[in-house]
Design a protein around this motif. Sequence first.
Motif, PDB file in Angstrom:
ATOM      1  N   PRO A  86      -2.690 -52.837 -16.073  1.00 21.81           N
ATOM      2  CA  PRO A  86      -3.825 -53.300 -16.900  1.00 21.81           C
ATOM      3  C   PRO A  86      -5.171 -52.693 -16.457  1.00 21.81           C
ATOM      4  CG  PRO A  86      -2.440 -55.157 -16.262  1.00 21.81           C
ATOM      5  CD  PRO A  86      -1.954 -53.968 -15.479  1.00 21.81           C
ATOM      6  N   MET A  87      -5.359 -52.540 -15.138  1.00 22.39           N
ATOM      7  CA  MET A  87      -6.609 -51.914 -14.648  1.00 22.39           C
ATOM      8  C   MET A  87      -6.687 -50.465 -15.140  1.00 22.39           C
ATOM      9  SD  MET A  87      -6.618 -52.952 -10.658  1.00 22.39           S
ATOM     10  CE  MET A  87      -6.687 -54.636 -10.136  1.00 22.39           C
ATOM     11  N   PHE A  88      -5.533 -49.780 -15.107  1.00 21.72           N
ATOM     12  CA  PHE A  88      -5.507 -48.386 -15.555  1.00 21.72           C
ATOM     13  C   PHE A  88      -5.796 -48.302 -17.049  1.00 21.72           C
ATOM     14  CE2 PHE A  88      -3.085 -44.678 -17.188  1.00 21.72           C
ATOM     15  CZ  PHE A  88      -3.843 -43.681 -16.580  1.00 21.72           C
ATOM     16  N   ASP A  89      -5.254 -49.252 -17.786  1.00 21.70           N
ATOM     17  CA  ASP A  89      -5.474 -49.253 -19.237  1.00 21.70           C
ATOM     18  C   ASP A  89      -6.971 -49.382 -19.533  1.00 21.70           C
ATOM     19  OD1 ASP A  89      -4.086 -49.295 -21.835  1.00 21.70           O
ATOM     20  OD2 ASP A  89      -5.158 -51.198 -22.053  1.00 21.70           O
ATOM     21  N   ASP A  90      -7.608 -50.286 -18.797  1.00 19.21           N
ATOM     22  CA  ASP A  90      -9.045 -50.504 -18.964  1.00 19.21           C
ATOM     23  C   ASP A  90      -9.824 -49.233 -18.599  1.00 19.21           C
ATOM     24  OD1 ASP A  90     -11.230 -52.251 -19.380  1.00 19.21           O
ATOM     25  OD2 ASP A  90     -11.538 -52.251 -17.184  1.00 19.21           O
ATOM     26  N   LEU A  91      -9.411 -48.610 -17.492  1.00 19.98           N
ATOM     27  CA  LEU A  91     -10.095 -47.382 -17.047  1.00 19.98           C
ATOM     28  C   LEU A  91      -9.916 -46.260 -18.084  1.00 19.98           C
ATOM     29  CD1 LEU A  91     -11.573 -45.616 -14.994  1.00 19.98           C
ATOM     30  CD2 LEU A  91      -9.413 -45.304 -13.779  1.00 19.98           C
ATOM     31  N   MET A  92      -8.729 -46.163 -18.655  1.00 19.36           N
ATOM     32  CA  MET A  92      -8.478 -45.094 -19.631  1.00 19.36           C
ATOM     33  C   MET A  92      -9.418 -45.189 -20.830  1.00 19.36           C
ATOM     34  SD  MET A  92      -6.430 -42.693 -18.824  1.00 19.36           S
ATOM     35  CE  MET A  92      -5.996 -41.903 -20.363  1.00 19.36           C
ATOM     36  N   LYS A  93      -9.751 -46.424 -21.225  1.00 19.86           N
ATOM     37  CA  LYS A  93     -10.687 -46.579 -22.358  1.00 19.86           C
ATOM     38  C   LYS A  93     -12.027 -45.970 -21.968  1.00 19.86           C
ATOM     39  CE  LYS A  93      -8.432 -50.610 -24.318  1.00 19.86           C
ATOM     40  NZ  LYS A  93      -7.872 -51.670 -23.463  1.00 19.86           N
ATOM     41  N   LYS A  94     -12.476 -46.262 -20.748  1.00 17.84           N
ATOM     42  CA  LYS A  94     -13.772 -45.730 -20.280  1.00 17.84           C
ATOM     43  C   LYS A  94     -13.699 -44.211 -20.114  1.00 17.84           C
ATOM     44  CE  LYS A  94     -15.116 -50.048 -18.259  1.00 17.84           C
ATOM     45  NZ  LYS A  94     -14.732 -50.981 -17.225  1.00 17.84           N
ATOM     46  N   ILE A  95     -12.552 -43.738 -19.633  1.00 10.97           N
ATOM     47  CA  ILE A  95     -12.397 -42.288 -19.451  1.00 10.97           C
ATOM     48  C   ILE A  95     -12.495 -41.594 -20.811  1.00 10.97           C
ATOM     49  CG2 ILE A  95     -10.701 -40.474 -18.869  1.00 10.97           C
ATOM     50  CD1 ILE A  95      -9.765 -42.258 -16.531  1.00 10.97           C
ATOM     51  N   ARG A  96     -11.806 -42.138 -21.800  1.00 14.89           N
ATOM     52  CA  ARG A  96     -11.822 -41.495 -23.140  1.00 14.89           C
ATOM     53  C   ARG A  96     -13.235 -41.416 -23.686  1.00 14.89           C
ATOM     54  NH1 ARG A  96      -6.554 -43.471 -24.015  1.00 14.89           N
ATOM     55  NH2 ARG A  96      -7.337 -45.527 -24.561  1.00 14.89           N
ATOM     56  N   GLU A  97     -13.977 -42.545 -23.551  1.00 17.23           N
ATOM     57  CA  GLU A  97     -15.372 -42.559 -24.052  1.00 17.23           C
ATOM     58  C   GLU A  97     -16.214 -41.516 -23.329  1.00 17.23           C
ATOM     59  OE1 GLU A  97     -17.395 -46.347 -23.612  1.00 17.23           O
ATOM     60  OE2 GLU A  97     -15.701 -47.305 -24.634  1.00 17.23           O
ATOM     61  N   THR A  98     -16.065 -41.474 -22.008  1.00 15.65           N
ATOM     62  CA  THR A  98     -16.904 -40.562 -21.202  1.00 15.65           C
ATOM     63  C   THR A  98     -16.555 -39.109 -21.496  1.00 15.65           C
ATOM     64  OG1 THR A  98     -16.766 -42.287 -19.536  1.00 15.65           O
ATOM     65  CG2 THR A  98     -17.808 -40.256 -18.856  1.00 15.65           C
TER      66      THR A  98
END
Length: 335
Positions: free
Chosen positions: A316-328
Amino acid sequence: MIVILKPNAATESIVELKAALRKKGLQIHESQGKTTTILGLVGDTAALSEDQLLTYEAVECVKRIREPYKLANKNVHPKPTVVEVCGQKIGGGHFQVIAGPCSIESEEQITEVAKDVKASGAGLLRGGAFKPRTSPYAFQGLHENGLALLLEAKRATGLPVVTEIMSTSHLGLFDDVDVIQVGTRNMQNFELLKELGKLDKPILLKRGMANTLDELLMSAEYIMAGGNERVILCERGIRTFETSTRNTLDISAIPMLKKKTHLPVLVDPSHAAGLRFMVEPLSMAAIAAGADGLMIEVHNNPSQALCDGPQSLTPPMFDDLMKKIRETVRFFGMQ
Ligand code: PEP
Ligand code: MN
């Protein structure tokens, strides 16, 4: 390369030096100042050793004006290299995330993590079967069985796999591996690099924890000189005097490598910090600094992990991070 002669060098020693240089197939352009004579060497100086030139009586100092790495050099090959792995592109504006556990521990563990990281958008699956551990008593990885489980996770998810090699004697086991990783401790295992240079397979080359960027590029050059030009570099933190993190992420390595080389540059924030809470900020910093991708450790049960639990994200932490990575990544104009 330029060679500066000693002001009082004897004529015979200059003649001896010039003859030796010409014998190596080099042309000499001499410029004579009031007190200093400079020899400009034209030709292939890559194999010439500065230290060896310094042993000539006439030589005061030697300066290389071109880097000793050629195939990895951006001046020689200005277009960014895009490494393609099973249809996934890395470099030249294509951003990739490699995710998975530090070590492959069981079929259930690797398959579960593989499915989770794929669902979150990772492009490649990582997992170690041969682990370079500081202690011989620590978990060393599942070896051949681990590789078999990793390939099962590949079949289950379709994700290409990345895993570390530690010895040339294991090369035969890596036929079905998509990307072979050379870890920080093996960055200067030149015999291993030479063997990997003979393969038709991308190599993920991690920076040695105490190595300079030019040394990293020379290691890439070893692989490329053998004919394998699909090298992906990875900054994973270096040893400094700081003790509050496992290593110190060298953010400046990213723009510097991008200036020096056309090869893709990844960042591994997990091994750089060794701390879960730092994976997100370091990932953001890496993207902002120009990285072509990230390698992130993810475990389905970090507190029970056999290796590197404290730096592993949960799915779940990775999933959350991936959203931020995609935006960035989008913000910085990459795909
Ligand atoms: C790893 O990626 O599992 C690993 C051991 O990394 P490093 O070689 O950077 O320590
Ligand atoms: Mn690890």
